[in-house]
Design an enzyme around this catalytic site. Sequence first.
Site, PDB file in Angstrom:
ATOM      1  N   ALA A  75      -0.692  53.240  42.822  1.00 21.12           N
ATOM      2  CA  ALA A  75      -0.816  51.774  42.827  1.00 21.12           C
ATOM      3  C   ALA A  75      -2.300  51.450  42.797  1.00 21.12           C
ATOM      4  CB  ALA A  75      -0.166  51.186  44.077  1.00 21.12           C
TER       5      ALA A  75
ATOM      6  N   VAL B 145      -3.627  55.815  45.902  1.00 16.35           N
ATOM      7  CA  VAL B 145      -4.451  54.646  45.582  1.00 16.35           C
ATOM      8  C   VAL B 145      -5.222  54.906  44.291  1.00 16.35           C
ATOM      9  CG1 VAL B 145      -6.345  53.159  46.317  1.00 16.35           C
ATOM     10  CG2 VAL B 145      -4.652  53.985  47.991  1.00 16.35           C
ATOM     11  N   LYS B 146      -4.995  54.039  43.296  1.00 16.14           N
ATOM     12  CA  LYS B 146      -5.654  54.183  42.002  1.00 16.14           C
ATOM     13  C   LYS B 146      -6.943  53.368  42.006  1.00 16.14           C
ATOM     14  CE  LYS B 146      -3.395  54.989  37.546  1.00 16.14           C
ATOM     15  NZ  LYS B 146      -2.516  54.431  36.498  1.00 16.14           N
ATOM     16  N   LEU B 147      -8.033  54.012  41.573  1.00 17.80           N
ATOM     17  CA  LEU B 147      -9.357  53.384  41.574  1.00 17.80           C
ATOM     18  C   LEU B 147     -10.008  53.550  40.211  1.00 17.80           C
ATOM     19  CD1 LEU B 147     -10.231  55.217  44.852  1.00 17.80           C
ATOM     20  CD2 LEU B 147     -10.183  52.719  44.756  1.00 17.80           C
TER      21      LEU B 147
END
Length: 216
Positions: free
Chosen positions: A56, A82-84
């Site tokens: 996400a 966690v997508k960055l």
Amino acid sequence: MQFFIDTADTDAIRELYATGLADGVTTNPSLIRKSGRDFKQVIAEICAMVDGPVSAEVLATAADTMVEEGRALASLAGNVVVKLPLTLDGLKACRQLSQDGIATNVTLCFSANQALLAAKAGATYISPFIGRLDDIHIDGMELIREIRVIYDNYGFETQILAASIRGPLHVKESALAGADVMTAPPEVIRALATHPLTDKGLATFLKDAAAAGISV
Ligand code: G3P
């Protein structure tokens, strides 16, 4: 090789995950928009549907706010990744979240140097976008090969997550190049199983069995 389903369509995830061939899910803001659903609600629903990692993406662009958003997303479920975005702020946030013990997926990677930085930032996954490089006549698969060599040279544990997969050839070439994971739309994953000669052969077997009155 792990297979992630690249979609926020929960019906498509449910159907494909039931085959036992998928290991996780990736989403991005465009896929969330396409779903027409509330972001956090659909992520929580997907996390409850699959045992594996669910990516996400944060929406902030400043490191400190990315960290806040990342912690909020990670609190939705234990399998949230966690997508960055691959920016200096994204890398700074990746290091902080990694130190927090939160799984990270650094995305929008288009060069080996970017991937090298993501590994140094402690990323769990790096997402090189093959299809979007191909779109501008740059060999996206060469990037996967370059990252594999660099990561193996230094024993980086960051997993190569081949992304922006446009068809079965990308999957095969990514596997040959040693990507750890690939993420693809549901229709691409389903297409991997099909071959006209398989269909033709099965039809012949069933026709011959019927003609001979064979049954199990
Ligand atoms: O996970 C990244 C993927 O969704 C991007 O694919 O086809 O928009 O380049 P594409």
